[in-house]
Design an enzyme around this catalytic site. Structure first.
Site, PDB file in Angstrom:
ATOM      1  N   LYS A   1       5.017 -14.995  -0.126  1.00 42.82           N
ATOM      2  CA  LYS A   1       4.745 -15.433  -1.495  1.00 42.82           C
ATOM      3  C   LYS A   1       6.081 -15.359  -2.237  1.00 42.82           C
ATOM      4  O   LYS A   1       6.189 -14.802  -3.326  1.00 42.82           O
ATOM      5  CB  LYS A   1       3.684 -14.534  -2.152  1.00 42.82           C
TER       6      LYS A   1
ATOM      7  N   ASP B   1      -9.871 -10.423   7.002  1.00 43.48           N
ATOM      8  CA  ASP B   1     -11.276 -10.536   6.590  1.00 43.48           C
ATOM      9  C   ASP B   1     -11.682 -12.003   6.461  1.00 43.48           C
ATOM     10  O   ASP B   1     -12.793 -12.393   6.827  1.00 43.48           O
ATOM     11  CB  ASP B   1     -11.520  -9.824   5.247  1.00 43.48           C
TER      12      ASP B   1
ATOM     13  N   ASP C   1      -1.371 -18.167  -0.721  1.00 39.53           N
ATOM     14  CA  ASP C   1      -2.471 -18.915  -1.342  1.00 39.53           C
ATOM     15  C   ASP C   1      -2.769 -20.198  -0.552  1.00 39.53           C
ATOM     16  O   ASP C   1      -3.912 -20.485  -0.188  1.00 39.53           O
ATOM     17  CB  ASP C   1      -2.181 -19.219  -2.830  1.00 39.53           C
TER      18      ASP C   1
ATOM     19  N   TYR D   1       0.848  -1.188   0.000  1.00 43.52           N
ATOM     20  CA  TYR D   1       0.000   0.000   0.000  1.00 43.52           C
ATOM     21  C   TYR D   1       0.886   1.242   0.000  1.00 43.52           C
ATOM     22  O   TYR D   1       1.003   1.949   0.994  1.00 43.52           O
ATOM     23  CB  TYR D   1      -0.936   0.006   1.220  1.00 43.52           C
TER      24      TYR D   1
ATOM     25  N   ASP E   1      -4.316  -7.725   5.469  1.00 47.18           N
ATOM     26  CA  ASP E   1      -5.649  -7.175   5.232  1.00 47.18           C
ATOM     27  C   ASP E   1      -6.597  -8.291   4.783  1.00 47.18           C
ATOM     28  O   ASP E   1      -7.686  -8.477   5.327  1.00 47.18           O
ATOM     29  CB  ASP E   1      -5.536  -6.091   4.147  1.00 47.18           C
TER      30      ASP E   1
HETATM   31 MG    MG Z   1      -9.899  -4.967   4.968  1.00 47.47          MG
END
Ligand code: MG
Ligand code: NAI
Length: 352
Positions: free
Chosen positions: A187, A248, A220, A137, A244
């Site tokens: 990754k 979730d 993954d 980000y 992030d």
């Molecule tokens: Mg989020």
């Protein structure tokens, strides 16, 4: 009597509905533990952006710099691009106040059915430690040749030794205080520069925490394992993007994104830390009074813990756990018909 100055930023949508719930619980728990909260409320939001052209005033950061903590609802509204709301409010706080740890605990509670059959209450109890100020980000990049067939977007990921070191150290120390197990999300098979660097620095820091058993998993495969066997995990540390997404996913395994809390922490305490539920402004249910306030209430407990009131924080957790285990009171996201106010009232009743 201890007094804390809290900056309140309800924001948009259900942020306006869940923060009052969190404050009601804070005030009640404060009475029992001789803690007073002085709230300063700010109207910074997409609504403000639409009327005044900015999510917050130019000196917004300075207005809250002196507070003990920031409690935020959610930002985001139809008609305002999501990158405007995120970069206009949330990300400036996280970066300017060096809140480089985003702590996201999640649990499958007794009384909440997980959509994952094997996710059983009492067994799934994990924390995602998300790097919060760098990684994927970043502000570095740009767009060129707009509107032409060769239109191009470039987005750089930034990984620094300092950044990986401090988030890894925080995660290992947390794992040592919990069950002594840590998983690092990577990754490094596909992303050939930043992720091998992440792996190297995490391995270096691991050597300083021999009491923690740890391993790396590609993101993954990690997502698949989290669904197949969530009880296996304790602390998961990941970059900004991976953390992030994982948090979730973990919240969904626990039954609803409406219950997930988060803390944006500046561990050095040079700046206020910011506490917010994981969920967004939920425009689809905003204004109906049915948002689940549990994420915001649990978030308030994280704030109390950070402010040095572990007993008061534990009181909130006891109450919310009891409501789920002992009563049928549930908001619609958890299959019930209770309103935000009903659920909050039940938590208040069970406060020790
Ligand atoms: Mg989020
Ligand atoms: P969202 O979290 O707002 O909603 C996703 C789904 O979960 C919706 O169906 C919603 O009704 C449900 N949900 C969320 N929180 C709930 C709660 N407390 N109780 C019951 N149901 C709940 O995510 P979405 O839809 O992707 O984004 C909506 C807006 O929120 C966007 O503008 C987005 O940018 C913003 N957003 C803001 C965040 C923040 O302020 N930290 C985080 C995520 C999204």
């Amino acid at each position: 009597m201890t007094t804390h100055r809290i900056a309140l930023i309800p924001g948009d949508g259900i942020g306006q509905e869940v923060l009052p719930a969190a404050c009601a619980v804070l005030d009640a728990v404060g009475k029992r533990h001789a803690i007073r909260f002085d709230y300063d409320a700010f109207d910074w939001s997409c609504a403000r952006y639409l009327s005044e052209g900015a999510m917050m005033p130019a000196d917004g950061l300075d207005q809250v710099r002196g507070h003990d903590a920031i409690l935020l609802g959610a930002v985001g509204a139809p008609g305002v691009p999501d990158h405007v709301s995120l970069w206009g409010l949330l990300i400036p706080f996280r970066r300017s106040f060096r809140q480089y740890v985003n702590l996201r605990p999640i649990r499958v509670f007794d009384g909440v059915e997980s959509p994952v059959r094997r996710a059983v209450a009492g067994e799934v109890d994990l924390v995602v430690v998300r790097e919060n100020v760098e990684g994927e980000y970043g502000e570095i990049g740009g767009r060129l040749n707009r509107g032409f067939p060769e239109e191009t977007a470039i987005q750089e990921s930034i990984f620094t030794r300092a950044g990986i070191t401090r988030i890894a150290d925080f995660a290992f120390a947390l794992a040592a205080r919990r069950n002594g197990r840590l998983t690092s999300a990577t990754k490094s098979n596909g992303i050939i520069h930043t992720m091998p660097f992440w792996d190297e620095v995490v391995a270096e820091r691991a050597a300083l925490h021999p009491e923690v058993t740890w391993g790396s998993e590609h993101i993954d495969a990690l997502c698949a394992k989290l669904v197949l066997d969530p009880a296996r995990f304790d602390v998961i540390v990941g970059s900004n993007l991976f953390g992030d997404i994982l948090s979730d996913l973990a919240a969904a395994i626990a039954g609803s994104i409406g219950i997930a809390p988060s803390a944006n922490i500046n561990p050095e305490r040079d700046f206020p830390s910011m506490f917010e539920p994981v969920h967004g402004s939920a425009p689809d249910i905003a204004g109906k009074g049915v948002a689940n306030p549990l994420g915001a209430i649990w978030t308030a407990a994280l704030m109390l813990e950070h402010l040095g009131h572990a007993d008061a924080a534990a009181g909130i957790e006891t109450a919310m756990t009891a409501v789920l285990a002992k009563t049928p009171v549930r908001t619609p996201d958890l299959g019930g018909t209770a309103t935000t106010t009903d659920f909050t009232g039940a938590v208040l009743e069970y406060l020790p």
